[in-house]
Write a protein that holds these residues in place. Structure first.
Motif, PDB file in Angstrom:
ATOM      1  N   CYS A  45      41.416  22.619  31.196  1.00  0.00           N
ATOM      2  CA  CYS A  45      42.041  23.703  31.863  1.00  0.00           C
ATOM      3  C   CYS A  45      42.675  24.865  30.483  1.00  0.00           C
ATOM      4  O   CYS A  45      43.718  25.346  30.675  1.00  0.00           O
ATOM      5  CB  CYS A  45      43.359  23.530  32.648  1.00  0.00           C
ATOM      6  N   TRP A  66      39.135  31.571  31.601  1.00  0.00           N
ATOM      7  CA  TRP A  66      38.975  30.327  31.737  1.00  0.00           C
ATOM      8  C   TRP A  66      37.669  29.882  32.321  1.00  0.00           C
ATOM      9  O   TRP A  66      37.347  30.594  33.107  1.00  0.00           O
ATOM     10  CB  TRP A  66      40.079  29.920  32.934  1.00  0.00           C
ATOM     11  N   VAL A  98      35.620  27.207  33.861  1.00  0.00           N
ATOM     12  CA  VAL A  98      35.840  25.909  34.800  1.00  0.00           C
ATOM     13  C   VAL A  98      34.484  25.048  34.328  1.00  0.00           C
ATOM     14  O   VAL A  98      33.429  25.201  34.510  1.00  0.00           O
ATOM     15  CB  VAL A  98      35.738  26.502  36.267  1.00  0.00           C
ATOM     16  N   LEU A 140      43.715  20.951  38.853  1.00  0.00           N
ATOM     17  CA  LEU A 140      43.246  21.531  37.668  1.00  0.00           C
ATOM     18  C   LEU A 140      43.503  22.916  37.709  1.00  0.00           C
ATOM     19  O   LEU A 140      44.094  23.681  36.521  1.00  0.00           O
ATOM     20  CB  LEU A 140      41.694  21.343  37.398  1.00  0.00           C
ATOM     21  N   VAL A 141      43.167  23.671  38.861  1.00  0.00           N
ATOM     22  CA  VAL A 141      43.382  25.000  39.027  1.00  0.00           C
ATOM     23  C   VAL A 141      44.893  25.430  38.862  1.00  0.00           C
ATOM     24  O   VAL A 141      45.350  26.373  38.187  1.00  0.00           O
ATOM     25  CB  VAL A 141      42.960  25.515  40.460  1.00  0.00           C
ATOM     26  N   ALA A 168      45.766  25.424  35.262  1.00  0.00           N
ATOM     27  CA  ALA A 168      45.422  26.504  34.497  1.00  0.00           C
ATOM     28  C   ALA A 168      46.196  27.560  34.667  1.00  0.00           C
ATOM     29  O   ALA A 168      46.613  28.263  33.647  1.00  0.00           O
ATOM     30  CB  ALA A 168      43.689  26.661  34.702  1.00  0.00           C
TER      31      ALA A 168
END
Length: 275
Positions: A14, A26, A28, A42-43, A46
């Motif tokens: 992240c 970012w 992914v 994880l989202v 971030a």
């Protein structure tokens, strides 16, 4: 989907790159998905990292977040923009938005970051919490279970699960209990703790008789400890329960507890049964 290099560390997965206009790029990574998109934890991590990068008052730490996941975060480039809605004397509120490479909305998060309240300095709050950690065996006595492909999500390779009860499709109640930590430990931050509280499968999976797609659409959490006081390799006790279900939506309460009995994260999710 497009492929990028695999990243094995949560912090790297992240990691953000600040752009000249103050937004962040970012990328992914591959290997962190569940279903069509990246692991929601994880989202959330971030988006929270964008807040901590933009907040210039270091004494203000993440206290509370609320997020909506509008679309899967697929492998590849995304842009994250963090905007401060208000700055008070000890508290700031931020709005964070993530879009994909084509500008499509992926997720939004509101974060409250604040200093410790001076008004509470002379008050002993240790007895205020009415919840206690649920009874559970010692972490060392609970075996590790591999929750990864072909039966589990891709990101499961990055997380150590020690389930006590509530395995998918096992019944008889929508409750999950066990221990969790990152396989590749990183110094804990708000981002990593929010990730871990989202790592476990929904408790309602225990009630299903076959694999069915599900997704979190709303995520809110309060962080109750200084992340630096949690050892990177500490096994955290996890408990998740479905409070209710209607029309294909469930309300699920999730909590992480430290080994010393402290409540680490208090999390509420709205989870939808897609098909």
């Amino acid at each position: 989907r497009c492929k990028t290099a695999r990243v094995e560390n949560f912090d790297s997965a992240c990691a953000l790159i600040e752009l000249p206009d103050g937004s962040f790029s970012w990328d992914v990574p591959d290997g962190w998905h569940v279903g069509r998109g990246a692991w929601g934890g994880l989202v959330a991590g971030a988006l929270v990292r964008a807040v901590t990068a933009r907040e210039d008052e270091r004494a203000r730490v993440v206290r509370s977040v609320s997020a909506e996941f509008a679309a899967p975060a697929r492998v590849g480039p995304h842009t994250i923009t963090a905007t401060r809605l208000r700055r008070g004397s000890t508290l700031s509120t931020w709005n964070v938005v993530a879009v994909d490479g084509e500008g499509g909305p992926v997720a939004r998060l509101t974060a409250v970051v604040a200093e410790a309240r001076p008004s509470a300095a002379d008050i002993d709050v240790s007895s205020w919490g009415m919840l206690q950690p649920p009874p559970a065996p010692d972490a060392a006595d609970v075996p590790v279970v591999a929750i990864e492909p072909p039966l589990g999500p891709e990101f499961g390779r990055q997380v150590e699960f020690r389930p006590v009860t509530g395995l998918p499709y096992s019944g008889p109640s929508a409750r999950a209990l066990g221990y969790v930590r990152l396989k590749d430990p990183v110094p804990h931050t708000a981002a990593s703790l929010l990730g871990l509280v989202d790592a476990w499968w929904p408790a309602t999976l225990a009630m299903l008789d076959r694999v069915r797609p599900i997704a979190t659409v709303n995520f809110s959490a309060n962080l109750m400890v200084d992340p630096a006081t949690i050892a990177a390799d500490e096994l955290l006790l996890y408990e998740g329960t479905a409070a209710g279900a209607a029309d294909g939506f469930t309300s699920e309460q999730r909590r992480l507890w430290a080994a010393d009995g402290r409540l680490v994260v208090d999390n509420l999710q709205s989870i939808v049964l897609i098909a």
